[in-house]
Scaffold this active site. Structure first.
Site, PDB file in Angstrom:
ATOM      1  N   CYS A  69       0.864  -1.181   0.000  1.00 50.51           N
ATOM      2  CA  CYS A  69       0.000   0.000   0.000  1.00 50.51           C
ATOM      3  C   CYS A  69       0.896   1.225   0.000  1.00 50.51           C
ATOM      4  CB  CYS A  69      -0.919  -0.003   1.216  1.00 50.51           C
ATOM      5  SG  CYS A  69      -1.927   1.484   1.352  1.00 50.51           S
ATOM      6  N   HIS A 147      -2.781  -4.371 -10.742  1.00 53.54           N
ATOM      7  CA  HIS A 147      -3.634  -3.244 -11.117  1.00 53.54           C
ATOM      8  C   HIS A 147      -4.118  -3.398 -12.553  1.00 53.54           C
ATOM      9  CE1 HIS A 147      -2.698  -0.650  -7.608  1.00 53.54           C
ATOM     10  NE2 HIS A 147      -1.579  -1.350  -7.609  1.00 53.54           N
ATOM     11  N   GLU A 196     -10.452  -0.193  -5.098  1.00 54.12           N
ATOM     12  CA  GLU A 196      -9.384  -1.015  -4.518  1.00 54.12           C
ATOM     13  C   GLU A 196      -9.870  -2.419  -4.203  1.00 54.12           C
ATOM     14  OE1 GLU A 196      -6.208   0.142  -1.976  1.00 54.12           O
ATOM     15  OE2 GLU A 196      -6.975   2.185  -1.825  1.00 54.12           O
ATOM     16  N   CYS A 205      -4.990   5.907  -3.770  1.00 58.15           N
ATOM     17  CA  CYS A 205      -4.265   4.639  -3.809  1.00 58.15           C
ATOM     18  C   CYS A 205      -2.869   4.929  -4.352  1.00 58.15           C
ATOM     19  CB  CYS A 205      -4.982   3.619  -4.689  1.00 58.15           C
ATOM     20  SG  CYS A 205      -4.099   2.049  -4.874  1.00 58.15           S
ATOM     21  N   GLY A 208      -1.771   2.511  -6.972  1.00 65.04           N
ATOM     22  CA  GLY A 208      -2.583   2.773  -8.151  1.00 65.04           C
ATOM     23  C   GLY A 208      -2.096   3.977  -8.936  1.00 65.04           C
TER      24      GLY A 208
END
Length: 263
Positions: A69, A147, A196, A205, A208
Site C-alpha cells: 500500500c 492493477h 481497490e 491509492c 494505483g
C-alpha cells in the site's frame, strides 16, 4: 489494543505496532466498518524485521491481506519516526512485495511527507476485457500488487462503482485486481479514481497512482524521467517513472488520532 489512525490523501488505516492477533480478519473487518466500527480502509501492523529495518503487513477493509500500500507505507514511515522507534530519515521497510526504501521529509521535527522507492513497475500488453457485455480496454500493471488501468476521456463518466467491482473479480484476475480509471490532463498530469481490491472506492491509492503513471508512460501519454502529478480524490501525489521502469512516489502522511479497542 492501542491503535493510531493515520491517512495519506484520505486513504486511512489503523496502525498497530506489535504482533498480528490470530483473529485478525474478523477484527479488521469489524473495526474498518464506518458505521459500526472505527472506520478505515483496513489495518496495518508494524514490527521489527530481519530483511529491513521494520516490516509492515496490510489487511484490507474486508479482512483480506494485501501485498503493498503506497499511502500506507508513507504513514508507516511517519509512525516510526514520530513515535521514536527510529531517528533515521532513510528506512528499509519489508513488505509482502519486497523491501521498499523510504526517505522521510521533516518539518518542525515531525515527518511531513515521504518519498518511497516503489521498485520496478511491470506494464503488460493492453487487453480487451468483456465485463458483462461491456468491452473495456485495460492495461495490466504490477507494482508489487496487481492493477488494471483504464484510460477514459471523461473521468466523471467512468463506471467506477458499477464496473469496478466486476473487474476486481473478473476471471482474468483470479486473485482479484485494483482498478484505476484515468484521464490524461497533460503529459505531466493525470486524474485518477480507484476501486481497490478488498476495500472498494477509496480516496487515494499510492500503488494505483504509480501503476497509472507507469501505464501512461508506457503508452507515450506521459513523459518518463520527469515528475507526473496524479490527482486523486484525496489530493495529489508526485510520481516519477524512470526509463528503466523504476518508480518513485512522494506524498503526505498525517496522523488523525489515537485510540484503544477491546479485542
Amino acid at each position: 489494543m492501542h491503535f493510531t489512525k493515520m491517512q495519506g490523501l484520505g486513504n486511512d488505516y489503523l496502525y498497530v505496532y506489535g504482533p498480528i492477533p490470530p483473529q485478525i480478519r474478523e477484527l479488521c473487518a469489524r473495526l474498518s466498518d464506518r458505521h459500526f466500527g472505527v472506520g478505515a480502509d483496513g489495518m496495518i501492523f508494524i514490527f521489527p524485521s530481519e530483511e529491513g529495518d521494520f516490516e509492515m503487513r496490510i489487511f484490507n477493509a474486508d479482512g483480506s491481506e494485501g501485498k503493498m500500500c503506497g499511502n500506507g507505507i508513507r504513514c508507516v514511515g511517519k509512525y516510526l519516526y514520530d513515535k521514536g522507534y527510529t531517528d533515521r530519515t532513510h528506512l528499509e521497510i519489508s513488505t509482502r512485495s519486497g523491501v521498499k526504501h523510504l526517505h522521510l521529509h521533516l518539518m518542525g521535527g515531525k515527518v511531513k511527507s515521504v518519498t518511497v522507492e516503489m521498485g520496478e513497475a511491470s506494464v503488460g500488453q493492453e487487453m480487451s476485457l468483456n465485463v458483462e457485455g461491456t468491452q473495456l480496454r485495460l492495461i495490466p500493471v504490477s507494482v508489487g500488487n496487481p492493477h488494471g488501468v483504464v484510460f477514459v476521456e471523461r473521468l466523471e463518466e467512468a463506471p467506477l462503482t458499477t464496473l469496478g467491482p466486476k473487474v476486481e473479480r473478473h476471471p482474468a484476475f483470479p486473485e482479484g485486481v485494483n482498478v484505476e480509471f484515468v484521464q490524461v490532463l497533460s503529459p505531466c498530469q493525470l486524474r485518477m479514481r480507484v476501486w481497490e481490491r478488498g476495500s472498494g472506492v477509496t480516496m487515494a491509492c499510492g500503488t494505483g497512482a504509480c501503476a497509472s503513471a507507469a501505464a501512461a508512460a508506457a503508452q507515450g501519454l506521459c513523459r518518463k524521467d520527469a515528475p507526473i502529478s496524479v490527482q486523486l480524490d484525496g489530493g495529489t501525489l508526485e510520481i516519477q517513472v524512470a526509463s528503466d521502469g523504476m518508480v518513485t512516489m512522494t506524498g503526505p502522511a498525517e496522523t488523525v488520532y489515537e485510540g484503544e479497542v477491546e479485542l
